[in-house]
Design an enzyme around this catalytic site. Structure first.
Site, PDB file in Angstrom:
ATOM      1  CB  ALA A  65      -0.877  -0.007   1.247  1.00 24.68           C
ATOM      2  N   GLY A 110       0.791  -4.982   0.805  1.00 30.78           N
ATOM      3  CA  GLY A 110      -0.383  -5.052  -0.081  1.00 30.78           C
ATOM      4  C   GLY A 110      -0.075  -5.700  -1.424  1.00 30.78           C
ATOM      5  CD  GLU A 113      -2.235  -7.464   2.703  1.00 25.26           C
ATOM      6  OE1 GLU A 113      -1.805  -6.322   2.415  1.00 25.26           O
ATOM      7  OE2 GLU A 113      -2.992  -7.678   3.658  1.00 25.26           O
ATOM      8  CD  GLU A 133       1.851  -5.513   5.759  1.00 25.94           C
ATOM      9  OE1 GLU A 133       2.576  -6.474   6.109  1.00 25.94           O
ATOM     10  OE2 GLU A 133       1.166  -5.536   4.727  1.00 25.94           O
TER      11      GLU A 133
HETATM   12  N1  CAA Z   1       4.624   3.271  -0.564  1.00 21.95           N
HETATM   13  C1  CAA Z   1       5.050   4.478  -1.035  1.00 21.95           C
HETATM   14  N2  CAA Z   1       6.246   4.658  -1.633  1.00 21.95           N
HETATM   15  C2  CAA Z   1       7.036   3.574  -1.746  1.00 21.95           C
HETATM   16  C3  CAA Z   1       6.670   2.300  -1.275  1.00 21.95           C
HETATM   17  C4  CAA Z   1       5.386   2.168  -0.659  1.00 21.95           C
HETATM   18  N3  CAA Z   1       4.927   0.986  -0.204  1.00 21.95           N
HETATM   19  N4  CAA Z   1       7.668   1.436  -1.510  1.00 21.95           N
HETATM   20  C5  CAA Z   1       8.658   2.148  -2.126  1.00 21.95           C
HETATM   21  N5  CAA Z   1       8.264   3.431  -2.264  1.00 21.95           N
HETATM   22  C6  CAA Z   1       9.016   4.533  -2.865  1.00 21.95           C
HETATM   23  C7  CAA Z   1      10.147   4.989  -1.953  1.00 21.95           C
HETATM   24  O1  CAA Z   1       9.670   5.919  -0.977  1.00 21.95           O
HETATM   25  C8  CAA Z   1      11.092   5.610  -2.947  1.00 21.95           C
HETATM   26  O2  CAA Z   1      10.602   6.890  -3.267  1.00 21.95           O
HETATM   27  P1  CAA Z   1      11.640   8.153  -3.346  1.00 21.95           P
HETATM   28  O3  CAA Z   1      12.531   7.811  -4.498  1.00 21.95           O
HETATM   29  O4  CAA Z   1      10.716   9.308  -3.616  1.00 21.95           O
HETATM   30  O5  CAA Z   1      12.357   8.205  -2.060  1.00 21.95           O
HETATM   31  C9  CAA Z   1      10.907   4.728  -4.196  1.00 21.95           C
HETATM   32  O6  CAA Z   1       9.672   4.055  -4.047  1.00 21.95           O
HETATM   33  C10 CAA Z   1      11.992   3.677  -4.341  1.00 21.95           C
HETATM   34  O7  CAA Z   1      12.025   2.948  -3.133  1.00 21.95           O
HETATM   35  P2  CAA Z   1      13.395   2.714  -2.295  1.00 21.95           P
HETATM   36  O8  CAA Z   1      14.317   3.859  -2.484  1.00 21.95           O
HETATM   37  O9  CAA Z   1      13.011   2.368  -0.896  1.00 21.95           O
HETATM   38  O10 CAA Z   1      13.974   1.436  -3.079  1.00 21.95           O
HETATM   39  P3  CAA Z   1      14.923   0.310  -2.497  1.00 21.95           P
HETATM   40  O11 CAA Z   1      15.371  -0.498  -3.669  1.00 21.95           O
HETATM   41  O12 CAA Z   1      15.969   0.904  -1.615  1.00 21.95           O
HETATM   42  O13 CAA Z   1      13.989  -0.606  -1.560  1.00 21.95           O
HETATM   43  C11 CAA Z   1      11.972  -1.810  -1.027  1.00 21.95           C
HETATM   44  C12 CAA Z   1      12.931  -1.333  -2.138  1.00 21.95           C
HETATM   45  C13 CAA Z   1      12.683  -2.840  -0.132  1.00 21.95           C
HETATM   46  C14 CAA Z   1      10.771  -2.451  -1.693  1.00 21.95           C
HETATM   47  C15 CAA Z   1      11.563  -0.598  -0.167  1.00 21.95           C
HETATM   48  O14 CAA Z   1      11.092   0.425  -1.040  1.00 21.95           O
HETATM   49  C16 CAA Z   1      10.483  -0.875   0.825  1.00 21.95           C
HETATM   50  O15 CAA Z   1      10.765  -1.457   1.875  1.00 21.95           O
HETATM   51  N6  CAA Z   1       9.233  -0.457   0.542  1.00 21.95           N
HETATM   52  C17 CAA Z   1       8.149  -0.561   1.471  1.00 21.95           C
HETATM   53  C18 CAA Z   1       7.644  -1.975   1.587  1.00 21.95           C
HETATM   54  C19 CAA Z   1       6.529  -2.046   2.623  1.00 21.95           C
HETATM   55  O16 CAA Z   1       6.722  -1.763   3.790  1.00 21.95           O
HETATM   56  N7  CAA Z   1       5.312  -2.419   2.175  1.00 21.95           N
HETATM   57  C20 CAA Z   1       4.164  -2.500   3.023  1.00 21.95           C
HETATM   58  C21 CAA Z   1       3.366  -1.238   2.939  1.00 21.95           C
HETATM   59  S1  CAA Z   1       2.046  -1.144   4.132  1.00 21.95           S
HETATM   60  C22 CAA Z   1       0.845  -2.159   3.515  1.00 21.95           C
HETATM   61  O17 CAA Z   1       0.946  -2.688   2.434  1.00 21.95           O
HETATM   62  C23 CAA Z   1      -0.334  -2.320   4.419  1.00 21.95           C
HETATM   63  C24 CAA Z   1      -1.423  -3.173   3.916  1.00 21.95           C
HETATM   64  O18 CAA Z   1      -1.453  -4.349   4.107  1.00 21.95           O
HETATM   65  C25 CAA Z   1      -2.543  -2.577   3.251  1.00 21.95           C
END
Ligand code: CAA
Length: 259
Positions: A65, A110, A113, A133
């Site tokens: 998400a 998400g 999911e 999460e």
């Molecule tokens: N939401 C919003 N933006 C996101 C994102 C997310 N889930 N995942 C990545 N991005 C964005 C980053 O903020 C970054 O943006 P900027 O360039 O503007 O800073 C861009 O995408 C590239 O991401 P990274 O620089 O972090 O890339 P990376 O290669 O270093 O890491 C990754 C990749 C491991 C996937 C890392 O981006 C990450 O951990 N993302 C989040 C994963 C996460 O926690 N997902 C769960 C979300 S909550 C959810 O999903 C709840 C639910 O059940 C409904």
């Protein structure tokens, strides 16, 4: 025209690529509403025979998400946010036509999911899966607590959701989270071949397979409702503010366990 989806419609197969490369295809509300439209059309239109869901670009299927959107939610909004996603994923799960996820990179939160709501998951060798999460001070809110448990069993599901660990495609296959792992270059061909094979079968029989399997899992059961409530409860916790702020500020969170 869709803002965040790229769609190819060939021989009745919709290949839907989630296209937000700047956010690793994270699911914001606009993307969810566009997916709902595609699903509704697929339920209704005879020339929509099946859907392949994938992510645009080299790196991600869907990285979850949209955390920036999520971080601004009140507790009440978070409950509706979870229910909204749960409804879409239920539409996917119950779609009377085959829906296959072609997982081409990160499938986290998400994104995992979304893949789990599809009927079948094919992963490329570089795919990565997880429900991270807890790193944000929240829990899965789009049905992950239920579907991960169904697919991999309670013990492994609890481990993945409590540690927030990310696993590679081979491990995902070993635990039953994905059906097949294929080289990256073969992902769409392999997935398309499987879809075409299913489409040679009796469409009504295929729809009844989906219906019968899903009847055993019961979306109406308390798990999904509990998940939405507990997801919302987490957003009322100080650790949620710390977890989402830390992600946005690109630092490690310092959880205090306070309410
Ligand atoms: N939401 C919003 N933006 C996101 C994102 C997310 N889930 N995942 C990545 N991005 C964005 C980053 O903020 C970054 O943006 P900027 O360039 O503007 O800073 C861009 O995408 C590239 O991401 P990274 O620089 O972090 O890339 P990376 O290669 O270093 O890491 C990754 C990749 C491991 C996937 C890392 O981006 C990450 O951990 N993302 C989040 C994963 C996460 O926690 N997902 C769960 C979300 S909550 C959810 O999903 C709840 C639910 O059940 C409904």
């Amino acid at each position: 025209m869709m803002e965040n989806l790229t769609i190819d419609h060939t021989d009745g197969i919709l290949t839907v690529s989630i296209t937000r490369p700047e956010a690793l295809n994270a699911l914001n509300l606009k993307t969810l509403s566009e997916l709902i439209v595609i699903l509704q059309q697929t339920y209704e239109q005879a020339d929509h025979r099946g859907i392949i869901l994938t992510g645009a670009g080299e790196k991600a299927f869907v990285a979850g998400a949209d955390i920036k959107e999520l971080s601004a939610l009140t507790q009440e909004q978070a409950y509706s946010f979870a229910q909204n996603g749960q409804r879409l994923f239920k539409l996917i799960e119950d779609c009377p036509k085959p829906v296959i996820a072609a997982v081409n990179g990160y499938a986290l939160g998400g994104g995992c999911e979304l893949a789990m709501a599809c009927h079948i998951r094919i992963a490329s060798e570089n795919a990565k899966f997880g429900q991270p999460e807890v790193n944000l001070g929240i829990i899965p809110g789009y049905g992950g607590t239920q579907r991960l448990t169904q697919l991999v069993g309670r013990g492994k599901a609890l481990e993945l959701m409590m540690t927030g660990d990310t696993i590679d495609a081979q491990e995902a296959k070993a635990i039953g989270l994905v059906n097949h792992v294929v080289p990256k270059a073969d992902l769409m061909t392999f997935t398309g071949d499987m879809m075409r094979r299913i489409l040679t079968k009796g469409p009504f029989a295929v729809s009844q397979v989906i219906k019968s399997v899903n009847a055993g899992f019961g979306f109406a059961q308390a798990g999904y409702e509990a998940e939405a409530q507990n997801f919302a409860a987490c957003t009322g916790n100080a650790d949620f503010v710390e977890g989402t702020s830390a992600f946005i500020e690109k630092r490690q969170p310092q959880f205090k366990g306070e309410r």
